[in-house]
Design an enzyme around this catalytic site. Structure first.
Site, PDB file in Angstrom:
ATOM      1  N   ASP A  18     -25.051   5.990  26.493  1.00 49.74           N
ATOM      2  CA  ASP A  18     -25.140   6.510  25.117  1.00 49.74           C
ATOM      3  C   ASP A  18     -24.875   8.018  25.051  1.00 49.74           C
ATOM      4  O   ASP A  18     -25.411   8.712  24.199  1.00 49.74           O
ATOM      5  CB  ASP A  18     -26.517   6.209  24.478  1.00 49.74           C
ATOM      6  CG  ASP A  18     -26.823   4.727  24.467  1.00 49.74           C
ATOM      7  OD1 ASP A  18     -25.933   3.960  24.096  1.00 49.74           O
ATOM      8  OD2 ASP A  18     -27.957   4.340  24.837  1.00 49.74           O
ATOM      9  N   LYS A  21     -19.546   8.454  25.179  1.00 50.37           N
ATOM     10  CA  LYS A  21     -18.290   8.128  25.881  1.00 50.37           C
ATOM     11  C   LYS A  21     -17.253   7.555  24.920  1.00 50.37           C
ATOM     12  O   LYS A  21     -16.066   7.778  25.081  1.00 50.37           O
ATOM     13  CB  LYS A  21     -18.553   7.108  27.009  1.00 50.37           C
ATOM     14  CG  LYS A  21     -19.389   7.675  28.147  1.00 50.37           C
ATOM     15  CD  LYS A  21     -19.599   6.647  29.234  1.00 50.37           C
ATOM     16  CE  LYS A  21     -20.429   5.470  28.799  1.00 50.37           C
ATOM     17  NZ  LYS A  21     -21.818   5.792  28.406  1.00 50.37           N
ATOM     18  N   GLY A  45     -21.680  -1.387  25.318  1.00 50.01           N
ATOM     19  CA  GLY A  45     -21.266  -1.392  23.909  1.00 50.01           C
ATOM     20  C   GLY A  45     -20.682  -0.067  23.492  1.00 50.01           C
ATOM     21  O   GLY A  45     -21.199   0.985  23.848  1.00 50.01           O
ATOM     22  N   HIS A  46     -19.561  -0.133  22.820  1.00 50.47           N
ATOM     23  CA  HIS A  46     -18.949   1.071  22.251  1.00 50.47           C
ATOM     24  C   HIS A  46     -18.712   0.826  20.772  1.00 50.47           C
ATOM     25  O   HIS A  46     -18.352  -0.291  20.388  1.00 50.47           O
ATOM     26  CB  HIS A  46     -17.557   1.305  22.828  1.00 50.47           C
ATOM     27  CG  HIS A  46     -17.540   1.924  24.173  1.00 50.47           C
ATOM     28  ND1 HIS A  46     -18.335   2.972  24.534  1.00 50.47           N
ATOM     29  CD2 HIS A  46     -16.780   1.659  25.254  1.00 50.47           C
ATOM     30  CE1 HIS A  46     -18.060   3.315  25.780  1.00 50.47           C
ATOM     31  NE2 HIS A  46     -17.132   2.533  26.238  1.00 50.47           N
ATOM     32  N   GLN A 228     -22.343   2.613  30.570  1.00 48.64           N
ATOM     33  CA  GLN A 228     -23.656   3.124  31.033  1.00 48.64           C
ATOM     34  C   GLN A 228     -23.539   4.529  31.643  1.00 48.64           C
ATOM     35  O   GLN A 228     -22.665   5.267  31.240  1.00 48.64           O
ATOM     36  CB  GLN A 228     -24.291   2.122  32.000  1.00 48.64           C
ATOM     37  CG  GLN A 228     -24.691   0.826  31.307  1.00 48.64           C
ATOM     38  CD  GLN A 228     -23.955  -0.399  31.798  1.00 48.64           C
ATOM     39  OE1 GLN A 228     -23.275  -0.374  32.805  1.00 48.64           O
ATOM     40  NE2 GLN A 228     -24.079  -1.481  31.069  1.00 48.64           N
TER      41      GLN A 228
HETATM   42  P1  GDP Z   1     -21.544   5.565  24.706  1.00 49.15           P
HETATM   43  O1  GDP Z   1     -22.561   4.523  24.984  1.00 49.15           O
HETATM   44  O2  GDP Z   1     -21.606   6.688  25.673  1.00 49.15           O
HETATM   45  O3  GDP Z   1     -20.169   5.030  24.501  1.00 49.15           O
HETATM   46  O4  GDP Z   1     -22.009   6.229  23.354  1.00 49.15           O
HETATM   47  P2  GDP Z   1     -21.263   6.138  21.969  1.00 49.15           P
HETATM   48  O5  GDP Z   1     -19.870   6.577  22.097  1.00 49.15           O
HETATM   49  O6  GDP Z   1     -21.562   4.835  21.334  1.00 49.15           O
HETATM   50  O7  GDP Z   1     -22.002   7.356  21.202  1.00 49.15           O
HETATM   51  C1  GDP Z   1     -23.254   7.281  20.703  1.00 49.15           C
HETATM   52  C2  GDP Z   1     -23.266   7.834  19.282  1.00 49.15           C
HETATM   53  O8  GDP Z   1     -23.132   9.237  19.302  1.00 49.15           O
HETATM   54  C3  GDP Z   1     -22.156   7.308  18.381  1.00 49.15           C
HETATM   55  O9  GDP Z   1     -22.729   6.932  17.163  1.00 49.15           O
HETATM   56  C4  GDP Z   1     -21.251   8.503  18.195  1.00 49.15           C
HETATM   57  O10 GDP Z   1     -20.607   8.508  16.935  1.00 49.15           O
HETATM   58  C5  GDP Z   1     -22.209   9.664  18.294  1.00 49.15           C
HETATM   59  N1  GDP Z   1     -21.620  10.939  18.730  1.00 49.15           N
HETATM   60  C6  GDP Z   1     -20.727  11.165  19.721  1.00 49.15           C
HETATM   61  N2  GDP Z   1     -20.485  12.491  19.852  1.00 49.15           N
HETATM   62  C7  GDP Z   1     -21.261  13.112  18.926  1.00 49.15           C
HETATM   63  C8  GDP Z   1     -21.486  14.495  18.590  1.00 49.15           C
HETATM   64  O11 GDP Z   1     -20.936  15.422  19.169  1.00 49.15           O
HETATM   65  N3  GDP Z   1     -22.395  14.733  17.593  1.00 49.15           N
HETATM   66  C9  GDP Z   1     -23.042  13.743  16.931  1.00 49.15           C
HETATM   67  N4  GDP Z   1     -23.911  14.087  15.980  1.00 49.15           N
HETATM   68  N5  GDP Z   1     -22.861  12.448  17.221  1.00 49.15           N
HETATM   69  C10 GDP Z   1     -21.982  12.137  18.211  1.00 49.15           C
END
Ligand code: GDP
Length: 430
Positions: A18, A21, A45-46, A228
């Site tokens: 989370d 990525k 999950g993405h 992850q």
């Molecule tokens: P992953 O599990 O690493 O793929 O995480 P995600 O890509 O699903 O990201 C988690 C959440 O963080 C998503 O809702 C993104 O839109 C949000 N997100 C990513 N970068 C930023 C950021 O720089 N600022 C904010 N506020 N939200 C972000």
């Protein structure tokens, strides 16, 4: 093979998952010829938003949403064929014909793996990692037991039956004799369903290692998409509170059959603070109002369950390990906007364990349980200037640049991507 270093890029999580990525992958995926997953299964999950269209993907690489890249599910991924067919149908419903290839060597999640996951959850007590009950740990265990069934086997009913007899009998024994539960599904039901899955997925199954080798030789652009994060890596993470696969970049080679010598650019995604789903000690965890504020601003709630995530301050002991083990060439630092308005920002630089100063992640669970964070407190930056992404890195508040410099010095890795909002344009590239 050609040695153009910029043609192969990997994106991996440097914390507990989370980290953002999805957003960083989004930057590269649209321009890639191939987007490849190398580990895990539909426990990941993405969320990807393209032209206002939201895609929630668990198994197919997120490159699929751009229509152009070929999505590859590598041999290191474990595939639930029913879930994969559903995801293919989901993507098609949204108007995209997926260009998808699935490794013939990828292991298949069987109904008895899912049943085993459920039966095991009562057995692990305090050391439970918080399984998603999708059969991921049992399918990887069967791979090592040499009981596994691979995608190619679904296309060869005779071999499939032979292997299924072995795998089914073993799992049934475990579920019924060791764990005292009943496996209801019969071997014939499984056989028929899975031969049918094989027929439906046949067009996608091939030797993806050869496909990627030829693509690389032809100068194509390849993106590896990690799921992850490093602390969930089954070897380098906080075992046993980990996932069942290797999340580290080193596993790209074994999980796809692309040589590690060809992977030159490895981006570690670091969130500017911590969040954690599931159990395990968490040295820099915070509670109370500060935690609520961080959780609210960062929307740190489980995507499927809506459960509040545990949150904490940035832990550089963890990031230091991520840099070393993954061989990160750069960091993408995300969600800095969530820290707007904090007067002071503690950053964990080491652990105190019984008076010892520890700067690397301990293997010992006793030490990790006792670890107290040693913080360096840095000044915050208030609010970010409007449209800061249009003004460039130098226009960032001085205290924010100090925060970034501090991280770079502590973990010895450059921060090249700075993310200050969820949207694509809310990003500063250095
Ligand atoms: P992953 O599990 O690493 O793929 O995480 P995600 O890509 O699903 O990201 C988690 C959440 O963080 C998503 O809702 C993104 O839109 C949000 N997100 C990513 N970068 C930023 C950021 O720089 N600022 C904010 N506020 N939200 C972000």
């Amino acid at each position: 093979m050609s040695s153009n270093p910029s043609k192969i890029t990997a994106i991996v999580g440097a914390q507990w998952g989370d980290e953002g990525k999805g957003k960083v992958t989004d930057f590269f995926a649209g321009e890639s010829d191939y987007v490849v997953r190398f580990h895990g299964g539909n426990n990941a999950g993405h969320t990807v938003i393209v032209n206002g269209n939201t895609f929630k993907l668990h198994l197919i690489p997120s490159g699929v949403v751009y229509g152009i890249p070929t999505s590859i599910i590598g041999n290191g991924v474990v595939v639930d064929p029913g879930a994969l067919l559903n995801e293919i149908a989901y993507v098609k419903e949204k108007g995209i014909e997926p260009k998808l290839l699935v490794s013939d060597r990828a292991h298949v999640i069987m109904p008895y793996h899912i049943a085993l996951d459920g039966a095991l959850s009562g057995h692990q007590g305090e050391l439970a990692a918080g399984s998603t009950n999708r059969g991921i740990a049992p399918v990887y265990a069967d791979k090592m037991f040499r009981n596994g069934i691979r995608m190619v086997d679904l296309l060869e009913p005779d071999v499939f039956r032979e292997k299924l007899e072995k795998g089914y009998t073993f799992a049934k024994g475990l579920i019924e004799k060791s764990l005292g539960q009943i496996l209801k599904i019969t071997i014939d039901e499984i056989f028929d369903t899975y031969v049918n899955y094989g027929e439906k997925l046949k067009a996608y199954i091939c030797d993806t290692s050869v496909e990627l080798y030829n693509a690389h030789k032809a100068g194509k652009t390849i993106l590896f998409e990690g799921a992850q994060g490093i602390s969930l890596d089954v070897d380098h993470g906080i075992y046993p509170y980990t996932t069942s696969s290797n999340t580290a970049a080193g596993h790209i080679s074994t999980g796809t059959g692309v040589s590690f010598r060809d992977i030159n650019r490895i981006i570690g995604v670091v969130k500017a603070y911590l969040s954690r789903v599931g159990e395990s000690p968490l040295p820099s965890e915070i509670h109370g109002n500060e935690a609520s504020s961080l959780r609210e601003k960062g929307s740190e709630y489980g995507t499927t369950t809506g459960r509040p995530r545990r949150v904490g301050w940035l832990d550089l002991v963890q990031v230091r390990q991520a840099v070393r083990v993954n061989g990160l060439t750069e960091i993408a630092l995300t969600k800095l906007d969530v820290l707007n308005g904090f007067n002071e920002l503690p950053v964990c630089v080491a652990y105190d364990v019984d008076g010892d100063h520890i700067t690397e992640m301990p293997a010992s669970l006793t030490q990790y349980r006792k670890a107290k964070p040693i913080y360096k407190t840095l000044p915050g930056w208030g609010d970010l200037p409007e449209n800061i992404w249009d003004r460039g890195y130098n226009e960032l508040p001085k205290t924010l640049k100090n925060y970034i410099d501090f991280i770079e010095r502590e973990v010895v890795c450059p921060v090249k991507i700075v993310s200050v909002g969820p949207q694509r344009h809310e990003t500063i590239i250095r």
